[in-house]
Scaffold this motif. Structure first.
Motif, PDB file in Angstrom:
ATOM      1  N   TRP A 103       0.814  -1.215   0.000  1.00 55.26           N
ATOM      2  CA  TRP A 103       0.000   0.000   0.000  1.00 55.26           C
ATOM      3  C   TRP A 103       0.850   1.269   0.000  1.00 55.26           C
ATOM      4  CZ3 TRP A 103       0.469  -3.647   3.763  1.00 55.26           C
ATOM      5  CH2 TRP A 103       1.184  -3.287   4.910  1.00 55.26           C
ATOM      6  N   SER A 104       2.162   1.097   0.112  1.00 61.12           N
ATOM      7  CA  SER A 104       3.038   2.261   0.139  1.00 61.12           C
ATOM      8  C   SER A 104       4.448   1.848  -0.250  1.00 61.12           C
ATOM      9  CB  SER A 104       3.062   2.900   1.537  1.00 61.12           C
ATOM     10  OG  SER A 104       3.658   2.012   2.483  1.00 61.12           O
ATOM     11  N   TYR A 105       5.258   2.852  -0.496  1.00 59.35           N
ATOM     12  CA  TYR A 105       6.656   2.620  -0.819  1.00 59.35           C
ATOM     13  C   TYR A 105       7.369   1.882   0.311  1.00 59.35           C
ATOM     14  CZ  TYR A 105      11.606   4.028  -0.937  1.00 59.35           C
ATOM     15  OH  TYR A 105      12.967   4.048  -0.887  1.00 59.35           O
ATOM     16  N   GLU A 106       7.085   2.281   1.556  1.00 59.84           N
ATOM     17  CA  GLU A 106       7.747   1.666   2.708  1.00 59.84           C
ATOM     18  C   GLU A 106       7.364   0.198   2.884  1.00 59.84           C
ATOM     19  OE1 GLU A 106       7.822   5.954   2.961  1.00 59.84           O
ATOM     20  OE2 GLU A 106       6.133   4.541   2.775  1.00 59.84           O
ATOM     21  N   SER A 107       6.079  -0.100   2.697  1.00 62.31           N
ATOM     22  CA  SER A 107       5.641  -1.491   2.857  1.00 62.31           C
ATOM     23  C   SER A 107       6.271  -2.388   1.797  1.00 62.31           C
ATOM     24  CB  SER A 107       4.115  -1.573   2.787  1.00 62.31           C
ATOM     25  OG  SER A 107       3.632  -1.193   1.506  1.00 62.31           O
ATOM     26  N   LEU A 108       6.409  -1.863   0.584  1.00 60.88           N
ATOM     27  CA  LEU A 108       7.031  -2.652  -0.475  1.00 60.88           C
ATOM     28  C   LEU A 108       8.500  -2.924  -0.158  1.00 60.88           C
ATOM     29  CD1 LEU A 108       6.792  -4.023  -3.217  1.00 60.88           C
ATOM     30  CD2 LEU A 108       7.317  -1.830  -4.302  1.00 60.88           C
ATOM     31  N   LEU A 109       9.178  -1.948   0.416  1.00 58.94           N
ATOM     32  CA  LEU A 109      10.572  -2.147   0.811  1.00 58.94           C
ATOM     33  C   LEU A 109      10.703  -3.291   1.808  1.00 58.94           C
ATOM     34  CD1 LEU A 109      12.169   1.397   1.320  1.00 58.94           C
ATOM     35  CD2 LEU A 109      12.699  -0.281  -0.448  1.00 58.94           C
ATOM     36  N   ILE A 110       9.825  -3.332   2.784  1.00 53.29           N
ATOM     37  CA  ILE A 110       9.873  -4.387   3.810  1.00 53.29           C
ATOM     38  C   ILE A 110       9.635  -5.758   3.184  1.00 53.29           C
ATOM     39  CG2 ILE A 110       8.747  -5.292   5.885  1.00 53.29           C
ATOM     40  CD1 ILE A 110       8.157  -2.382   6.666  1.00 53.29           C
ATOM     41  N   PHE A 111       8.617  -5.847   2.347  1.00 52.84           N
ATOM     42  CA  PHE A 111       8.298  -7.139   1.726  1.00 52.84           C
ATOM     43  C   PHE A 111       9.414  -7.592   0.797  1.00 52.84           C
ATOM     44  CE2 PHE A 111       3.627  -5.702   2.171  1.00 52.84           C
ATOM     45  CZ  PHE A 111       3.576  -6.216   3.460  1.00 52.84           C
ATOM     46  N   ARG A 112      10.015  -6.649   0.059  1.00 56.85           N
ATOM     47  CA  ARG A 112      11.096  -7.017  -0.848  1.00 56.85           C
ATOM     48  C   ARG A 112      12.333  -7.490  -0.076  1.00 56.85           C
ATOM     49  NH1 ARG A 112      10.162  -9.003  -5.285  1.00 56.85           N
ATOM     50  NH2 ARG A 112      12.398  -8.794  -5.675  1.00 56.85           N
ATOM     51  N   PHE A 113      12.544  -6.947   1.109  1.00 58.39           N
ATOM     52  CA  PHE A 113      13.673  -7.413   1.928  1.00 58.39           C
ATOM     53  C   PHE A 113      13.488  -8.886   2.278  1.00 58.39           C
ATOM     54  CE2 PHE A 113      15.346  -8.483   6.108  1.00 58.39           C
ATOM     55  CZ  PHE A 113      16.697  -8.194   5.935  1.00 58.39           C
ATOM     56  N   PHE A 114      12.274  -9.251   2.696  1.00 58.51           N
ATOM     57  CA  PHE A 114      12.033 -10.647   3.066  1.00 58.51           C
ATOM     58  C   PHE A 114      12.026 -11.565   1.851  1.00 58.51           C
ATOM     59  CE2 PHE A 114      10.428  -8.638   6.972  1.00 58.51           C
ATOM     60  CZ  PHE A 114      11.117  -9.412   7.902  1.00 58.51           C
ATOM     61  N   VAL A 115      11.625 -11.045   0.690  1.00 61.71           N
ATOM     62  CA  VAL A 115      11.764 -11.821  -0.537  1.00 61.71           C
ATOM     63  C   VAL A 115      13.236 -12.156  -0.764  1.00 61.71           C
ATOM     64  CG1 VAL A 115      11.600 -11.746  -3.054  1.00 61.71           C
ATOM     65  CG2 VAL A 115       9.698 -10.940  -1.676  1.00 61.71           C
ATOM     66  N   GLY A 116      14.077 -11.136  -0.657  1.00 59.55           N
ATOM     67  CA  GLY A 116      15.507 -11.344  -0.834  1.00 59.55           C
ATOM     68  C   GLY A 116      16.102 -12.269   0.204  1.00 59.55           C
ATOM     69  N   PHE A 117      15.639 -12.142   1.436  1.00 61.30           N
ATOM     70  CA  PHE A 117      16.144 -12.997   2.512  1.00 61.30           C
ATOM     71  C   PHE A 117      15.873 -14.472   2.186  1.00 61.30           C
ATOM     72  CE2 PHE A 117      16.127 -15.195   6.534  1.00 61.30           C
ATOM     73  CZ  PHE A 117      17.152 -14.599   7.246  1.00 61.30           C
ATOM     74  N   GLY A 118      14.665 -14.763   1.726  1.00 59.46           N
ATOM     75  CA  GLY A 118      14.325 -16.134   1.365  1.00 59.46           C
ATOM     76  C   GLY A 118      15.099 -16.619   0.152  1.00 59.46           C
ATOM     77  N   LEU A 119      15.239 -15.746  -0.845  1.00 62.94           N
ATOM     78  CA  LEU A 119      15.979 -16.119  -2.047  1.00 62.94           C
ATOM     79  C   LEU A 119      17.441 -16.416  -1.720  1.00 62.94           C
ATOM     80  CD1 LEU A 119      14.639 -13.468  -4.602  1.00 62.94           C
ATOM     81  CD2 LEU A 119      14.010 -15.862  -4.447  1.00 62.94           C
ATOM     82  N   GLY A 120      18.045 -15.534  -0.936  1.00 67.46           N
ATOM     83  CA  GLY A 120      19.446 -15.715  -0.572  1.00 67.46           C
ATOM     84  C   GLY A 120      19.678 -16.966   0.245  1.00 67.46           C
ATOM     85  N   GLY A 121      18.693 -17.341   1.043  1.00 67.72           N
ATOM     86  CA  GLY A 121      18.826 -18.544   1.843  1.00 67.72           C
ATOM     87  C   GLY A 121      18.666 -19.814   1.034  1.00 67.72           C
TER      88      GLY A 121
END
Length: 339
Positions: A103-121
């Motif tokens: 719903w916002s730029y900030e929320s997308l940043l948070i979700f993308r961080f966890f996407v990356g965390f899972g991908l990197g793992g």
């Protein structure tokens, strides 16, 4: 010894099945990583994002990948490759789905961080599992073929962007990116645990059963000692600092430098290429067409490297492709038009 029996297994359907299972994980990872590259031009226009904000969205996932890769490796040594592989696939799938409802730029940043965390793992765990089961004489080929799924994943991301974003919007691209969570059920059914991990945890009987089953499926009759021995069970746990010991110091430094250069240039080009082409005045659909064509060019490179890596060796194959990439990158930078 048990590990000798594992290494002596001939290439069979099991190895190719494991390649597909782990490869699909890489495919979904690449698809998820690639989606943000194609979403950024559309999202930037719709939300009125600045160049700095778009850069943060494109980069935050890479930050998550770096952290996830370090942490997941340690967790996989404690809880097993299979469990961590499954958990990371679920994590980045759910996080990608949440990106669709940002719903916002900030929320997308948070979700993308966890996407990356899972991908990197997920990436290093999949590669480790494949390398532990691949025969020694063909290990390089199997690892390169595993990484070729990354190119297929980017193609999938480009196709999703080309077919769905212009018609349905960027939200649906992320919804499709959440579907890999279903894939976890196949992982649980068809992926074995690492024999080396089981031995390190003292689960000798479970490791023994896996090797016995593989020999039966591949038609192998081992004539030596069928039981695990003391040599199979590691007595000393390797430490991260060992990479910086005299024995490994030079190769660690060189591999870090090479890998930094590869990742820097690869993500730098592919993450920003759709936005750069779009900024040159091309329509969304035309932009996706150009990038899709470039993405397809990765596959011949992967397959050629898979053949050469066991012919020329790792070092010479890597040097050859690095030189070719450098020359191509120079001329790419000098291009005056998309054609």
């Amino acid at each position: 010894m048990l590990l000798q029996r594992l290494e002596a297994l001939p290439v069979g359907s099991f190895h190719y099945k494991l390649l597909v299972i782990t490869g699909l994980g890489w495919l979904f990872d690449a698809m998820d990583t690639g989606l943000i590259a194609f979403v950024l031009p559309v999202l930037g226009k719709e939300w009125g994002l600045s160049a700095g904000q778009m850069g943060a969205i494109g980069s935050i996932g890479l930050v998550g990948m770096a952290i996830g890769a370090v942490i997941a490796g340690s967790i996989a040594d404690k809880f097993g490759r299979k469990a961590v592989f499954s958990a990371t696939v679920i994590l980045y799938s759910i996080a990608t789905g949440l990106c669709a409802v940002s719903w916002s730029y900030e929320s997308l940043l948070i979700f993308r961080f966890f996407v990356g965390f899972g991908l990197g793992g997920e990436l290093p765990v999949a590669a480790t599992l494949m390398s532990e089961y691949a025969p020694t004489n063909l290990r390089g080929r199997f690892i390169v073929l595993l990484e070729s799924f990354w190119g297929v994943g980017w193609i999938a991301a480009a196709c999703i962007a080309y077919l769905f974003i212009p018609v349905y919007g960027w939200h649906y691209a992320f919804i499709i990116g959440a579907l890999p969570a279903i894939y976890v059920f196949f992982i649980r059914l068809h992926m074995p645990e690492s024999v080396r991990y089981l031995l390190s945890k003292g689960k000798v009987e479970e490791a023994q059963k896996i090797v016995d089953d593989l020999e039966m499926r591949l038609g192998v009759k081992y004539t030596g000692d069928l039981k695990a021995t003391a040599d199979d069970v590691p007595t000393e746990k390797p430490k991260l600092k060992d990479l910086w010991s005299g024995k490994y110091l030079a190769r660690t430094i060189m591999l870090w430098i090479v890998w930094f250069g590869i990742v820097y240039s690869y993500y730098g080009i592919f993450t920003w290429l759709p936005a750069i082409v779009y900024q040159q005045g091309f329509a969304f659909v035309k932009t996706f067409e150009y990038v899709l064509l470039i993405t397809f060019a990765q596959l011949p490179g992967y397959f050629c490297a898979a053949w050469l890596v066991d012919k020329l060796g790792r070092k010479y194959t890597l040097s050859l492709f690095l030189c070719m990439s450098g020359v191509a990158s120079y001329f790419f930078g000098q291009a005056q038009s998309a054609e």
